[in-house]
Structure formats: C-alpha cells, structure tokens
Design a protein around this motif. Structure first.
Motif, PDB file in Angstrom:
ATOM      1  N   PHE A  76       2.707  -4.655  -0.580  1.00 13.32           N
ATOM      2  CA  PHE A  76       3.282  -4.232   0.681  1.00 13.32           C
ATOM      3  C   PHE A  76       2.865  -5.178   1.790  1.00 13.32           C
ATOM      4  CE2 PHE A  76       3.811  -0.403  -1.700  1.00 13.32           C
ATOM      5  CZ  PHE A  76       4.954   0.168  -1.170  1.00 13.32           C
ATOM      6  N   GLU A  77       3.770  -5.392   2.694  1.00 16.63           N
ATOM      7  CA  GLU A  77       3.475  -6.145   3.906  1.00 16.63           C
ATOM      8  C   GLU A  77       3.338  -5.131   5.031  1.00 16.63           C
ATOM      9  OE1 GLU A  77       5.516  -9.555   6.751  1.00 16.63           O
ATOM     10  OE2 GLU A  77       6.646  -8.722   5.082  1.00 16.63           O
ATOM     11  N   VAL A  78       2.181  -5.106   5.669  1.00 19.51           N
ATOM     12  CA  VAL A  78       1.946  -4.190   6.781  1.00 19.51           C
ATOM     13  C   VAL A  78       1.896  -5.024   8.053  1.00 19.51           C
ATOM     14  CG1 VAL A  78       0.412  -2.477   7.799  1.00 19.51           C
ATOM     15  CG2 VAL A  78       0.669  -2.591   5.309  1.00 19.51           C
ATOM     16  N   LEU A  79       2.839  -4.763   8.933  1.00 16.80           N
ATOM     17  CA  LEU A  79       2.900  -5.449  10.223  1.00 16.80           C
ATOM     18  C   LEU A  79       2.242  -4.554  11.266  1.00 16.80           C
ATOM     19  CD1 LEU A  79       6.680  -6.345   9.959  1.00 16.80           C
ATOM     20  CD2 LEU A  79       4.763  -7.841   9.425  1.00 16.80           C
ATOM     21  N   VAL A  80       1.324  -5.090  12.018  1.00 20.37           N
ATOM     22  CA  VAL A  80       0.650  -4.323  13.058  1.00 20.37           C
ATOM     23  C   VAL A  80       1.065  -4.900  14.397  1.00 20.37           C
ATOM     24  CG1 VAL A  80      -1.563  -3.594  14.015  1.00 20.37           C
ATOM     25  CG2 VAL A  80      -1.285  -3.797  11.529  1.00 20.37           C
ATOM     26  N   GLU A  81       1.639  -4.052  15.233  1.00 19.68           N
ATOM     27  CA  GLU A  81       2.100  -4.461  16.557  1.00 19.68           C
ATOM     28  C   GLU A  81       1.230  -3.777  17.610  1.00 19.68           C
ATOM     29  OE1 GLU A  81       6.311  -3.638  16.966  1.00 19.68           O
ATOM     30  OE2 GLU A  81       6.594  -3.978  14.825  1.00 19.68           O
ATOM     31  N   ASN A 107      -2.709   8.989   6.445  1.00 19.24           N
ATOM     32  CA  ASN A 107      -1.742   9.866   5.778  1.00 19.24           C
ATOM     33  C   ASN A 107      -0.320   9.341   5.959  1.00 19.24           C
ATOM     34  OD1 ASN A 107      -3.840  11.540   5.035  1.00 19.24           O
ATOM     35  ND2 ASN A 107      -3.148  13.299   6.212  1.00 19.24           N
ATOM     36  N   LEU A 108      -0.003   8.869   7.157  1.00 17.62           N
ATOM     37  CA  LEU A 108       1.345   8.351   7.407  1.00 17.62           C
ATOM     38  C   LEU A 108       1.605   7.064   6.624  1.00 17.62           C
ATOM     39  CD1 LEU A 108       1.716   9.030  11.244  1.00 17.62           C
ATOM     40  CD2 LEU A 108       2.599  10.390   9.323  1.00 17.62           C
ATOM     41  N   VAL A 109       0.621   6.186   6.574  1.00 13.70           N
ATOM     42  CA  VAL A 109       0.775   4.947   5.805  1.00 13.70           C
ATOM     43  C   VAL A 109       0.880   5.263   4.313  1.00 13.70           C
ATOM     44  CG1 VAL A 109      -0.346   2.773   5.136  1.00 13.70           C
ATOM     45  CG2 VAL A 109      -0.320   3.476   7.545  1.00 13.70           C
ATOM     46  N   ASP A 110       0.075   6.196   3.841  1.00 11.00           N
ATOM     47  CA  ASP A 110       0.122   6.606   2.432  1.00 11.00           C
ATOM     48  C   ASP A 110       1.509   7.138   2.074  1.00 11.00           C
ATOM     49  OD1 ASP A 110      -1.166   7.101  -0.145  1.00 11.00           O
ATOM     50  OD2 ASP A 110      -1.049   9.219   0.385  1.00 11.00           O
ATOM     51  N   ASN A 111       2.081   7.959   2.940  1.00 11.47           N
ATOM     52  CA  ASN A 111       3.434   8.471   2.689  1.00 11.47           C
ATOM     53  C   ASN A 111       4.456   7.342   2.709  1.00 11.47           C
ATOM     54  OD1 ASN A 111       2.647  11.100   2.348  1.00 11.47           O
ATOM     55  ND2 ASN A 111       3.526  11.840   4.262  1.00 11.47           N
ATOM     56  N   ALA A 112       4.298   6.404   3.624  1.00  7.60           N
ATOM     57  CA  ALA A 112       5.228   5.268   3.691  1.00  7.60           C
ATOM     58  C   ALA A 112       5.208   4.498   2.368  1.00  7.60           C
ATOM     59  CB  ALA A 112       4.858   4.349   4.854  1.00  7.60           C
ATOM     60  N   ILE A 113       4.037   4.356   1.794  1.00  4.06           N
ATOM     61  CA  ILE A 113       3.919   3.669   0.501  1.00  4.06           C
ATOM     62  C   ILE A 113       4.538   4.513  -0.613  1.00  4.06           C
ATOM     63  CG2 ILE A 113       2.266   2.896  -1.247  1.00  4.06           C
ATOM     64  CD1 ILE A 113       0.436   2.084   1.167  1.00  4.06           C
ATOM     65  N   LYS A 114       4.188   5.796  -0.653  1.00  2.35           N
ATOM     66  CA  LYS A 114       4.670   6.683  -1.719  1.00  2.35           C
ATOM     67  C   LYS A 114       6.194   6.770  -1.772  1.00  2.35           C
ATOM     68  CE  LYS A 114       0.852  10.005  -1.862  1.00  2.35           C
ATOM     69  NZ  LYS A 114       0.524  11.410  -1.573  1.00  2.35           N
ATOM     70  N   TYR A 115       6.818   6.801  -0.607  1.00  4.79           N
ATOM     71  CA  TYR A 115       8.267   7.025  -0.544  1.00  4.79           C
ATOM     72  C   TYR A 115       9.024   5.742  -0.206  1.00  4.79           C
ATOM     73  CZ  TYR A 115       6.891  11.847  -0.877  1.00  4.79           C
ATOM     74  OH  TYR A 115       6.344  13.030  -1.318  1.00  4.79           O
ATOM     75  N   ASN A 148      10.384   3.489  -2.228  1.00  3.79           N
ATOM     76  CA  ASN A 148      11.569   3.282  -3.067  1.00  3.79           C
ATOM     77  C   ASN A 148      12.016   1.820  -3.067  1.00  3.79           C
ATOM     78  OD1 ASN A 148      13.475   4.267  -4.883  1.00  3.79           O
ATOM     79  ND2 ASN A 148      15.015   4.514  -3.283  1.00  3.79           N
ATOM     80  N   GLY A 149      11.050   0.926  -3.156  1.00  2.00           N
ATOM     81  CA  GLY A 149      11.375  -0.501  -3.224  1.00  2.00           C
ATOM     82  C   GLY A 149      11.205  -1.234  -1.918  1.00  2.00           C
ATOM     83  N   GLY A 150      11.287  -0.544  -0.781  1.00  2.00           N
ATOM     84  CA  GLY A 150      11.053  -1.193   0.506  1.00  2.00           C
ATOM     85  C   GLY A 150       9.581  -1.531   0.616  1.00  2.00           C
ATOM     86  N   ARG A 151       9.250  -2.758   0.866  1.00  2.00           N
ATOM     87  CA  ARG A 151       7.854  -3.188   0.821  1.00  2.00           C
ATOM     88  C   ARG A 151       7.278  -3.560   2.180  1.00  2.00           C
ATOM     89  NH1 ARG A 151       6.004  -0.935  -3.463  1.00  2.00           N
ATOM     90  NH2 ARG A 151       7.025  -1.559  -5.365  1.00  2.00           N
ATOM     91  N   ARG A 152       7.945  -3.134   3.256  1.00  2.00           N
ATOM     92  CA  ARG A 152       7.448  -3.440   4.591  1.00  2.00           C
ATOM     93  C   ARG A 152       7.140  -2.161   5.345  1.00  2.00           C
ATOM     94  NH1 ARG A 152      11.076  -7.741   7.533  1.00  2.00           N
ATOM     95  NH2 ARG A 152      11.992  -7.793   5.501  1.00  2.00           N
ATOM     96  N   ILE A 153       5.974  -2.144   5.970  1.00  2.00           N
ATOM     97  CA  ILE A 153       5.549  -1.019   6.801  1.00  2.00           C
ATOM     98  C   ILE A 153       5.106  -1.603   8.136  1.00  2.00           C
ATOM     99  CG2 ILE A 153       3.850   0.836   7.077  1.00  2.00           C
ATOM    100  CD1 ILE A 153       3.678   0.873   3.969  1.00  2.00           C
ATOM    101  N   ALA A 154       5.540  -0.986   9.212  1.00  2.00           N
ATOM    102  CA  ALA A 154       5.135  -1.433  10.547  1.00  2.00           C
ATOM    103  C   ALA A 154       4.312  -0.340  11.207  1.00  2.00           C
ATOM    104  CB  ALA A 154       6.352  -1.762  11.399  1.00  2.00           C
TER     105      ALA A 154
END
Length: 135
Positions: free
Chosen positions: A1-6, A28-36, A38-44
């Motif tokens: 996963f790529e985690v972008l921090v702004e 918890n929010l980041v964990d859910n972003a990873i769990k769900y 579905n192939g999207g590998r970017r989290i901001a």
C-alpha cells in the motif's frame, strides 16, 4: 500500500485530546481502508483545519459503502452486507469505537462514500479556544 500523508504548511492549533485514543481511531480507519481496498492500493491521510475544528481524514480507493449502509456503519457490531465482508475478519466494533472516541472529545466522525470508488472517513475535533473567547 502507498500511504500519502497530507499535512498543512502551518501547525494546527491545539485540541484537548487523548493522543492514544485518537491514534487508535486513526489506526482503525487505516485498517479498514486496507481491509476493504479490493485492489486499490492507495490510502490518503489528510490533516487540516476547518473553521474551529482540526480534521483528520482517511481516504481509500476501495469497495465503497452504499448510502443505506452509511447510516448504520457506526453502530456496534454492524458490518456492511457486501460479499467481501465474509472474506474480511472483524467484529464490527471498529467504526463504533471511532465514533465514541470522536464524540468523547466533543467532535464527530463523518463518511463520504460511493460504491466501487472508495470512502473518506473524517474525524472533526474542536480546537482549544483562546482564553476569553466565547462560542
């Protein structure tokens, strides 16, 4: 996963907060972003100020949540009724805990989501008011 921090260019004013509890809420929010994902590998993860609130948002490119489900996802033990939920481990307590933490700090949590396009969860926390300032 790529985690972008702004982060904002300038430091935000203080909030009265339990750093451990807020850290747990964001985790918890980041964990859910990873769990769900579905192939999207970017989290901001974005930190900013909105009027009298410090705001932290976690955005993903995952499965999204229907409007009907958005009303219930912060309830204890509620899990979104998609096929993916059966493949994802969890108790349905994470988002209710995030809501509890935000509210116990005088804030709130919101969600903006669209099926198939991802979700943004946002925690709004009141800033400490300067001495003598009223609402």
């Amino acid at each position: 996963f790529e985690v972008l921090v702004e982060e904002p260019e300038e430091a935000l004013p203080p909030v009265n907060a339990d750093a451990g509890a807020l850290g747990q809420a964001v985790c918890n929010l980041v964990d859910n972003a990873i769990k769900y994902s579905n192939g999207g590998r970017r989290i901001a993860v974005r930190l900013r100020r909105e009027k009298r609130h410090a705001v932290v948002s976690v955005r993903d490119e995952g499965i999204g949540i229907s409007r009907e489900e958005q009303q219930r996802i912060f309830e204890r033990f509620h899990r979104v009724s998609t096929g993916l939920v059966h493949d994802v481990k969890g108790s349905g307590l994470g988002l209710s805990l995030v809501r509890h933490i935000a509210e116990s700090h005088g804030g709130r949590v919101t969600v903006a989501s669209e099926l198939g396009k991802g979700s943004t969860f946002t925690i709004h926390l009141p800033l400490v008011r300067p001495r003598g300032e009223t609402a």
